[in-house]
Design an enzyme around this catalytic site. Structure first.
Site, PDB file in Angstrom:
ATOM      1  N   CYS A 119       0.856  -1.172   0.000  1.00  0.00           N
ATOM      2  CA  CYS A 119       0.000   0.000   0.000  1.00  0.00           C
ATOM      3  C   CYS A 119       0.891   1.220   0.000  1.00  0.00           C
ATOM      4  O   CYS A 119       2.090   1.125   0.225  1.00  0.00           O
ATOM      5  CB  CYS A 119      -0.979  -0.036   1.165  1.00  0.00           C
ATOM      6  SG  CYS A 119      -0.711   1.161   2.417  1.00  0.00           S
ATOM      7  N   ARG A 401     -12.114   8.832   3.314  1.00  0.00           N
ATOM      8  CA  ARG A 401     -11.929   7.586   4.076  1.00  0.00           C
ATOM      9  C   ARG A 401     -11.858   7.883   5.574  1.00  0.00           C
ATOM     10  O   ARG A 401     -12.155   7.014   6.374  1.00  0.00           O
ATOM     11  CB  ARG A 401     -10.630   6.887   3.652  1.00  0.00           C
ATOM     12  CG  ARG A 401     -10.677   6.273   2.270  1.00  0.00           C
ATOM     13  CD  ARG A 401      -9.415   5.466   2.025  1.00  0.00           C
ATOM     14  NE  ARG A 401      -9.043   4.797   3.263  1.00  0.00           N
ATOM     15  CZ  ARG A 401      -7.801   4.702   3.736  1.00  0.00           C
ATOM     16  NH1 ARG A 401      -6.806   5.184   3.081  1.00  0.00           N
ATOM     17  NH2 ARG A 401      -7.557   4.094   4.876  1.00  0.00           N
TER      18      ARG A 401
END
Ligand code: UD1
Length: 421
Positions: A119, A401
């Site tokens: 990530c 998010r």
């Protein structure tokens, strides 16, 4: 794709309500998999990551309902598991999806969870989650990008020393051990407030978890967990972010619902910059005092050390501080992706390995910038609030998010910020 436009240079003044902690809500939602009875959660934040977790849980058999008229009140009910597979498409979007692994193996004796993979902020492996589950008797196989964990006879309590302090692994193993036979002793645990909140929820469900918040957690397994009502703690990272919005603009923001006792070392570090942080009856107040803040060195550490999730925002604040600040990141490699973007706004930052030397400048200048992860994105928002002229932030889906109502909250304090579709 949406972008955010900020015209900076205004001193922020006003009042903001802090949302509940995303990083507490995500593992707590996953505990719904451990019980056949409903889990009633109050204060769940309205965020993209929460929707991702909700979608994953629904796929696994959790019925999710929202109490009418009560924002943030969510009831999660899983009378029966419909699936034990967490598919790639959902896990890749949100690494915290791996938190369903422990609960699924504990309840069903089996789980297939896609590996989250790399990530943006580093490689972020899940090896500790897996070796901890192996210590509890699960058999782990990696197959086609999936972790396949099996424990047909159920999990068995054990002692497990975590090689590195990991928030997610501590949470996954606590949840798994709640339904294991016998006692589990977890050592070198993460001590974050979100872990204490997860333990409180598990205990309300009838689990026997002791020591959460310390490096040694003891869990006596029980046969079954029942339903419970739990209210999620406030988000200390969101709180710190708004406190720094006051700091970087020399303004004053009252943050309702905030709990400064959750800050750990960050409280002292922020105060040393000259930002006044004081508890109030309803939360806390952050006051930049209209003056330029001073450069202060920080090093990120597991809790109660300075949170890595506040590092990017702190760096933005240091960009306009008086003097220099050395910022060292020890939790994630590659968590300086905001640096080139801050450079575009006129910041003076030199990176050497895991340290960044920030030399404060009088003023940043607005520029088009691109967000690369959640906290990096919000650091650019802070920089934009302080900068002369207009800052255009692209890829704002990262912000959604983790920050509920960001523009509305900042606008309420006088910020000139808008989203463009
Ligand atoms: C959680 C937070 C994240 C925060 C981080 C550190 C959630 C949903 N996310 O992430 O916002 O930045 O804590 O405070 O709560 N590691 C391994 N092997 C493992 C697990 C972790 O080597 O099996 C390493 C990681 O690569 C990292 C360090 O341990 O270098 C800490 O990671 P961890 O605490 O697990 O972070 P997360 O739980 O993913």
């Amino acid at each position: 794709m949406d972008k955010i436009l900020i015209t900076g240079g205004r001193r922020l003044e006003g009042r903001i309500s802090v949302s509940a902690a995303k990083n507490a809500a995500l593992p707590i939602m996953a505990t719904a998999l451990l019980s056949a009875e409903p889990l009633d959660l109050e204060n769940v934040p309205d965020l993209a990551d929460i929707s991702s977790m909700r979608r994953l849980l629904q796929l696994l058999g959790v019925e999710v309902t929202h109490k009418a008229g009560e924002a943030g009140h969510m009831v999660l009910h899983c009378p029966e598991l419909l699936s034990t597979t967490a598919p790639y498409d959902l896990v890749r979007r949100m690494r915290a999806s791996v938190l369903v692994l422990g609960p699924l193996v504990a309840r069903a004796g089996e789980a297939r969870v896609s590996l989250p993979g790399g990530c943006a902020i580093g490689t972020r492996p899940v090896d500790i989650h897996l070796s901890g589950l192996e210590a509890l008797g699960a058999k782990i196989e990696l197959d086609g990008g999936y972790v396949h964990a099996t424990a047909p006879g159920g999990l068995q309590g054990a002692e497990y020393l975590m090689p590195t302090v990991s928030v997610g692994a501590t949470e996954n193993l606590m949840m798994a051990a709640a339904l294991a036979r016998g006692q589990t002793v977890l050592m070198n645990c993460a001590r974050e407030p979100e872990i204490v909140d997860l333990a409180a929820c598990l205990n309300a469900m009838g689990a026997k978890v002791k020591g959460a918040g310390s490096e040694r957690i003891v869990i006596d397994g029980v046969e079954a967990l029942r339903g419970a009502l739990h209210r999620i703690i406030p988000d200390r990272i969101e709180t710190g972010t708004y406190a720094m919005a006051a700091g970087i603009t020399g303004g004053r923001i009252e943050i309702d619902g905030a709990d400064p006792s959750l800050f750990g070392e960050a409280l002292d570090k922020l105060r040393r910059t000259g930002l006044a942080l004081d508890a109030t009856e309803t939360g806390m107040v952050a006051d930049g005092g209209g003056a330029r803040l001073s450069g202060v060195d920080v090093m990120t550490q597991p809790y109660p050390g300075f949170a890595t999730d506040l590092q990017a925002q702190f760096m933005a604040m240091m960009c306009v501080a008086d003097g220099a600040a050395m910022i060292t990141e020890t939790i994630f490699e590659n968590r300086f992706m905001h640096v080139p973007e801050l450079h575009r706004m006129g910041a003076r930052i030199t990176v050497q390995g895991s340290s960044a030397l920030v030399r404060g400048v009088e003023r940043l200048k607005g520029a088009p910038v691109m967000a690369t992860d959640l906290r990096a994105s919000v650091s650019l928002v802070l920089a934009g609030l302080a900068a002369e002229g207009t800052t255009e932030i692209n890829r704002v889906y990262h912000l959604d998010r983790g920050y509920a109502d960001l523009e509305r909250k900042l606008r309420a304090c006088g910020a000139q910020i808008e989203r463009q579709a």
